[in-house]
Design an enzyme around this catalytic site. Structure first.
Site, PDB file in Angstrom:
ATOM      1  CE  LYS A  13      -8.523 -21.554  23.987  1.00  0.00           C
ATOM      2  NZ  LYS A  13      -8.931 -22.762  23.228  1.00  0.00           N
ATOM      3  NE  ARG A  39      -2.733 -22.993  21.166  1.00  0.00           N
ATOM      4  CZ  ARG A  39      -3.728 -22.176  20.779  1.00  0.00           C
ATOM      5  NH1 ARG A  39      -3.799 -20.960  21.242  1.00  0.00           N
ATOM      6  NH2 ARG A  39      -4.635 -22.610  19.957  1.00  0.00           N
ATOM      7  NE  ARG A  82     -13.917 -21.966  15.775  1.00  0.00           N
ATOM      8  CZ  ARG A  82     -13.028 -22.000  16.756  1.00  0.00           C
ATOM      9  NH1 ARG A  82     -13.424 -21.967  18.011  1.00  0.00           N
ATOM     10  NH2 ARG A  82     -11.740 -22.081  16.486  1.00  0.00           N
ATOM     11  NE  ARG A  84      -9.589 -19.753  13.906  1.00  0.00           N
ATOM     12  CZ  ARG A  84      -9.167 -20.072  15.122  1.00  0.00           C
ATOM     13  NH1 ARG A  84      -9.768 -19.535  16.187  1.00  0.00           N
ATOM     14  NH2 ARG A  84      -8.183 -20.905  15.306  1.00  0.00           N
ATOM     15  NE  ARG A 143      -6.997 -24.923  15.683  1.00  0.00           N
ATOM     16  CZ  ARG A 143      -8.214 -24.450  15.364  1.00  0.00           C
ATOM     17  NH1 ARG A 143      -8.792 -24.807  14.238  1.00  0.00           N
ATOM     18  NH2 ARG A 143      -8.816 -23.633  16.178  1.00  0.00           N
TER      19      ARG A 143
HETATM   20  P1  AMP Z   1      -6.427 -19.988  18.363  1.00  0.00           P
HETATM   21  O1  AMP Z   1      -7.145 -18.836  17.750  1.00  0.00           O
HETATM   22  O2  AMP Z   1      -6.080 -19.753  19.792  1.00  0.00           O
HETATM   23  O3  AMP Z   1      -7.122 -21.295  18.130  1.00  0.00           O
HETATM   24  O4  AMP Z   1      -5.025 -20.085  17.589  1.00  0.00           O
HETATM   25  C1  AMP Z   1      -4.966 -20.348  16.212  1.00  0.00           C
HETATM   26  C2  AMP Z   1      -3.556 -20.806  15.825  1.00  0.00           C
HETATM   27  O5  AMP Z   1      -2.609 -19.763  16.124  1.00  0.00           O
HETATM   28  C3  AMP Z   1      -3.051 -22.016  16.584  1.00  0.00           C
HETATM   29  O6  AMP Z   1      -3.480 -23.247  15.993  1.00  0.00           O
HETATM   30  C4  AMP Z   1      -1.536 -21.824  16.485  1.00  0.00           C
HETATM   31  O7  AMP Z   1      -1.050 -22.152  15.196  1.00  0.00           O
HETATM   32  C5  AMP Z   1      -1.410 -20.315  16.649  1.00  0.00           C
HETATM   33  N1  AMP Z   1      -1.307 -19.914  18.081  1.00  0.00           N
HETATM   34  C6  AMP Z   1      -2.209 -19.162  18.792  1.00  0.00           C
HETATM   35  N2  AMP Z   1      -1.807 -18.991  20.050  1.00  0.00           N
HETATM   36  C7  AMP Z   1      -0.620 -19.647  20.166  1.00  0.00           C
HETATM   37  C8  AMP Z   1       0.292 -19.868  21.230  1.00  0.00           C
HETATM   38  N3  AMP Z   1       0.068 -19.376  22.472  1.00  0.00           N
HETATM   39  N4  AMP Z   1       1.405 -20.611  20.974  1.00  0.00           N
HETATM   40  C9  AMP Z   1       1.653 -21.096  19.765  1.00  0.00           C
HETATM   41  N5  AMP Z   1       0.835 -20.958  18.715  1.00  0.00           N
HETATM   42  C10 AMP Z   1      -0.303 -20.232  18.899  1.00  0.00           C
END
Ligand code: AMP
Length: 215
Positions: free
Chosen positions: A13, A88, A127, A161, A172
């Site tokens: 994404k 989400r 990554r 990360r 996740r």
């Molecule tokens: P991502 O970078 O999208 O993989 O997000 C990293 C982490 O941020 C996720 O594992 C969640 O803990 C939190 N997070 C990001 N976007 C959301 C969302 N829309 N709803 C809830 N938690 C989020």
């Protein structure tokens, strides 16, 4: 044009969003990036989100929807939005409908990046990104052209990360299956979902995404 990129962690994404920003001048709204910035800056939101993110669980619907609301309100109406990692949950999908309506926008496409989950752990744990400009890389699938030097800005500082480890990735994915995948049928009923093979090469996926946007 307002689109959602949907898919489990590691589906591509962020990579595809970056391409869309470059090719079409759209804006990426990544709640993950916004939350990481908040954690880094030590804001109240960041302090609440930090440990939840480290465990790979979801931050509260209210926090992320407020972030999206504020970001969208600051955008010029003509600029297209790419929602990356949001919504989400069902509650976030409802909140997004309301936020879009308030801003006079409609959702044009939900693009689901389909991936083989067994490959995701390897994708994610390999990554890293440029510490200066944020360009995304992967140890085997997408390394910098010159080892240790960012293709885009020439920096030699890279970062990973903290939640890109196997244990957190599995949590996740579980969150994705339990809470995010169930929002797809609602979008399918509106006839706006297209599936793309997220295991294909980055450029191939980008071509398919562009074809969807062209209609
Ligand atoms: P991502 O970078 O999208 O993989 O997000 C990293 C982490 O941020 C996720 O594992 C969640 O803990 C939190 N997070 C990001 N976007 C959301 C969302 N829309 N709803 C809830 N938690 C989020």
């Amino acid at each position: 044009m307002n689109i959602i990129l949907l898919g489990p962690p590691g589906a591509g994404k962020g990579t595809q969003s970056a391409g869309l920003v470059e090719r079409h001048g759209m804006r990426q709204l990544s709640t993950g990036d916004m939350l990481r910035a908040a954690v880094k800056a030590g804001t109240p939101v960041g302090m609440r989100a930090k440990e939840v993110m480290e465990r790979g669980e979801l931050v509260s619907d209210e926090i992320v929807s407020d972030l999206i609301d504020a970001e969208l309100a600051s955008m010029a109406p003509a600029t297209g939005a790419i929602f990356d990692g949001y919504p989400r949950t069902a509650a976030q999908a409802d909140a997004l409908d309301a936020i879009l309506a308030r801003n006079g926008r409609t959702l044009d496409h939900v693009i689901e990046l389909e991936v083989n989950e067994d490959a995701l752990v390897e994708r994610i744990t390999g990554r890293f990104s440029c510490g200066n400009c944020g360009a995304l890389y992967h140890e085997t699938a997408n390394p910098p052209k010159v080892d240790g030097v960012c293709d885009i800005c020439g920096s030699t500082e890279f970062k990973r990360r903290p939640d890109d480890n196997e244990e957190t990735v599995r949590m996740r994915m579980q969150e994705y299956r339990a809470k995010t995948a169930p929002i797809l049928p609602g979008y399918e009923a509106r006839g706006i979902v297209t599936r793309v093979d997220g295991m294909a090469a980055i450029d191939t996926v980008a071509e398919e995404v562009d074809a969807i946007l062209k209609g």
